[in-house]
Design a protein around this motif. Structure first.
Motif, PDB file in Angstrom:
ATOM      1  N   THR A   7       0.853  -1.186   0.000  1.00 29.56           N
ATOM      2  CA  THR A   7       0.000   0.000   0.000  1.00 29.56           C
ATOM      3  C   THR A   7       0.888   1.234   0.000  1.00 29.56           C
ATOM      4  OG1 THR A   7      -1.635  -1.203   1.319  1.00 29.56           O
ATOM      5  CG2 THR A   7      -1.862   1.194   1.217  1.00 29.56           C
ATOM      6  N   TYR A   8       0.654   2.097  -0.962  1.00 31.84           N
ATOM      7  CA  TYR A   8       1.430   3.328  -1.099  1.00 31.84           C
ATOM      8  C   TYR A   8       0.503   4.528  -0.962  1.00 31.84           C
ATOM      9  CZ  TYR A   8       5.070   0.431  -3.218  1.00 31.84           C
ATOM     10  OH  TYR A   8       6.024  -0.510  -3.445  1.00 31.84           O
ATOM     11  N   ILE A  10       0.435   8.209  -2.228  1.00 32.05           N
ATOM     12  CA  ILE A  10       1.092   8.989  -3.274  1.00 32.05           C
ATOM     13  C   ILE A  10       0.784  10.470  -3.065  1.00 32.05           C
ATOM     14  CG2 ILE A  10       1.279   9.328  -5.787  1.00 32.05           C
ATOM     15  CD1 ILE A  10       2.237   6.541  -4.667  1.00 32.05           C
ATOM     16  N   LYS A  11       1.769  11.308  -3.304  1.00 31.84           N
ATOM     17  CA  LYS A  11       1.596  12.755  -3.142  1.00 31.84           C
ATOM     18  C   LYS A  11       0.511  13.268  -4.084  1.00 31.84           C
ATOM     19  CE  LYS A  11       6.338  13.610  -1.717  1.00 31.84           C
ATOM     20  NZ  LYS A  11       7.640  14.172  -2.123  1.00 31.84           N
ATOM     21  N   ARG A  12      -0.208  14.274  -3.600  1.00 29.86           N
ATOM     22  CA  ARG A  12      -1.296  14.893  -4.368  1.00 29.86           C
ATOM     23  C   ARG A  12      -0.795  15.318  -5.755  1.00 29.86           C
ATOM     24  NH1 ARG A  12      -6.057  16.688  -2.801  1.00 29.86           N
ATOM     25  NH2 ARG A  12      -5.476  16.622  -0.610  1.00 29.86           N
ATOM     26  N   GLY A  13      -1.569  14.958  -6.766  1.00 29.20           N
ATOM     27  CA  GLY A  13      -1.277  15.360  -8.133  1.00 29.20           C
ATOM     28  C   GLY A  13      -0.216  14.523  -8.840  1.00 29.20           C
ATOM     29  N   MET A  14       0.280  13.469  -8.187  1.00 28.34           N
ATOM     30  CA  MET A  14       1.366  12.689  -8.783  1.00 28.34           C
ATOM     31  C   MET A  14       0.959  11.274  -9.184  1.00 28.34           C
ATOM     32  SD  MET A  14       4.666  13.983  -6.609  1.00 28.34           S
ATOM     33  CE  MET A  14       5.839  13.750  -7.934  1.00 28.34           C
ATOM     34  N   MET A  15      -0.333  10.925  -9.054  1.00 26.75           N
ATOM     35  CA  MET A  15      -0.742   9.547  -9.326  1.00 26.75           C
ATOM     36  C   MET A  15      -0.482   9.144 -10.780  1.00 26.75           C
ATOM     37  SD  MET A  15      -1.843   6.649  -8.143  1.00 26.75           S
ATOM     38  CE  MET A  15      -2.628   6.941  -6.559  1.00 26.75           C
ATOM     39  N   GLN A  16      -0.809   9.974 -11.739  1.00 20.51           N
ATOM     40  CA  GLN A  16      -0.613   9.583 -13.142  1.00 20.51           C
ATOM     41  C   GLN A  16       0.864   9.323 -13.439  1.00 20.51           C
ATOM     42  OE1 GLN A  16      -2.951   8.601 -15.241  1.00 20.51           O
ATOM     43  NE2 GLN A  16      -4.387   9.015 -13.585  1.00 20.51           N
ATOM     44  N   GLU A  37      -0.538  -9.895  -9.152  1.00 16.66           N
ATOM     45  CA  GLU A  37      -1.902 -10.409  -9.105  1.00 16.66           C
ATOM     46  C   GLU A  37      -2.960  -9.342  -9.383  1.00 16.66           C
ATOM     47  OE1 GLU A  37      -2.233 -13.566  -8.811  1.00 16.66           O
ATOM     48  OE2 GLU A  37      -0.516 -14.277  -7.671  1.00 16.66           O
ATOM     49  N   TRP A  38      -2.734  -8.149  -8.859  1.00 19.04           N
ATOM     50  CA  TRP A  38      -3.755  -7.098  -8.939  1.00 19.04           C
ATOM     51  C   TRP A  38      -3.134  -5.775  -8.546  1.00 19.04           C
ATOM     52  CZ3 TRP A  38      -5.920  -3.534  -5.648  1.00 19.04           C
ATOM     53  CH2 TRP A  38      -7.138  -2.966  -6.036  1.00 19.04           C
ATOM     54  N   ALA A  39      -3.650  -4.690  -9.116  1.00 17.08           N
ATOM     55  CA  ALA A  39      -3.239  -3.346  -8.711  1.00 17.08           C
ATOM     56  C   ALA A  39      -4.409  -2.402  -8.909  1.00 17.08           C
ATOM     57  CB  ALA A  39      -2.037  -2.874  -9.530  1.00 17.08           C
ATOM     58  N   GLY A  40      -4.487  -1.382  -8.073  1.00 13.98           N
ATOM     59  CA  GLY A  40      -5.552  -0.397  -8.214  1.00 13.98           C
ATOM     60  C   GLY A  40      -5.286   0.818  -7.351  1.00 13.98           C
ATOM     61  N   PHE A  41      -6.090   1.872  -7.596  1.00 17.49           N
ATOM     62  CA  PHE A  41      -5.933   3.095  -6.819  1.00 17.49           C
ATOM     63  C   PHE A  41      -7.305   3.676  -6.514  1.00 17.49           C
ATOM     64  CE2 PHE A  41      -5.744   4.286 -11.257  1.00 17.49           C
ATOM     65  CZ  PHE A  41      -6.525   5.422 -11.342  1.00 17.49           C
ATOM     66  N   ASP A  42      -7.339   4.498  -5.480  1.00 14.11           N
ATOM     67  CA  ASP A  42      -8.565   5.162  -5.049  1.00 14.11           C
ATOM     68  C   ASP A  42      -8.823   6.336  -5.984  1.00 14.11           C
ATOM     69  OD1 ASP A  42     -10.574   6.566  -3.820  1.00 14.11           O
ATOM     70  OD2 ASP A  42      -9.459   6.974  -1.979  1.00 14.11           O
ATOM     71  N   PRO A  43      -9.871   6.269  -6.823  1.00 13.65           N
ATOM     72  CA  PRO A  43     -10.105   7.339  -7.799  1.00 13.65           C
ATOM     73  C   PRO A  43     -10.583   8.650  -7.173  1.00 13.65           C
ATOM     74  CG  PRO A  43     -11.868   5.740  -7.899  1.00 13.65           C
ATOM     75  CD  PRO A  43     -10.841   5.195  -6.941  1.00 13.65           C
ATOM     76  N   GLU A  44     -11.141   8.582  -5.974  1.00 13.82           N
ATOM     77  CA  GLU A  44     -11.608   9.814  -5.334  1.00 13.82           C
ATOM     78  C   GLU A  44     -10.458  10.641  -4.788  1.00 13.82           C
ATOM     79  OE1 GLU A  44     -14.920   9.579  -2.701  1.00 13.82           O
ATOM     80  OE2 GLU A  44     -15.874   8.021  -3.899  1.00 13.82           O
ATOM     81  N   SER A  45      -9.610  10.029  -4.007  1.00 15.25           N
ATOM     82  CA  SER A  45      -8.505  10.791  -3.413  1.00 15.25           C
ATOM     83  C   SER A  45      -7.300  10.858  -4.342  1.00 15.25           C
ATOM     84  CB  SER A  45      -8.073  10.153  -2.094  1.00 15.25           C
ATOM     85  OG  SER A  45      -7.362   8.947  -2.334  1.00 15.25           O
ATOM     86  N   MET A  46      -7.183   9.891  -5.261  1.00 19.00           N
ATOM     87  CA  MET A  46      -6.010   9.760  -6.131  1.00 19.00           C
ATOM     88  C   MET A  46      -4.736   9.718  -5.295  1.00 19.00           C
ATOM     89  SD  MET A  46      -6.919   9.468  -9.311  1.00 19.00           S
ATOM     90  CE  MET A  46      -5.553   9.956 -10.330  1.00 19.00           C
TER      91      MET A  46
END
Length: 121
Positions: A7-8, A10-16, A37-46
């Protein structure tokens, strides 16, 4: 078989930008024989990124992590990649089931299963 949950934050605005680095790191993990196996991110908070990767056992996890982190690619990009990260956590679990090569859910507690899930690289 073990599965690592990473679990990481990530700094605001740096997800992409982070995702671009992670995709390359994922390819390098797979090339070493690590099952991503799987990866994903929280689309609301990014801000939260999670991924799961599996290994035959703890000894293999240590060996493959060392190969990855001591590799030329990681040494060249680690400062840039980690500049995106506020913090990160790793948890390791014994794996009870995983998707097999044909997509079927497989009982990983059976002796021959792990060899089927980790073909030679």
């Amino acid at each position: 078989m073990i599965t690592e949950l990473r679990t990481y934050t990530i700094k605001r605005g740096m997800m992409q930008s982070w995702l671009g680095h992670w995709r390359e790191a994922m390819d390098r993990n797979i090339a070493l024989g690590i099952r991503v196996e799987w990866a994903g991110f929280d689309p609301e908070s990014m801000g939260t990124f999670i991924f799961l990767r599996s290994f035959r056992n703890e000894e293999e996890r240590r060996r493959l992590e060392e190969a990855f982190y001591e590799g030329e690619w990681w040494r060249g990009v680690s400062d840039e990649v980690m500049s995106h990260v506020v913090n990160w956590e790793s948890q390791v679990f014994d794996t009870a089931a995983a998707r097999g090569p044909d997509g079927e859910l497989t009982d990983t507690m059976q002796p021959d299963t792990v060899d089927r899930l980790f073909p030679p690289v």
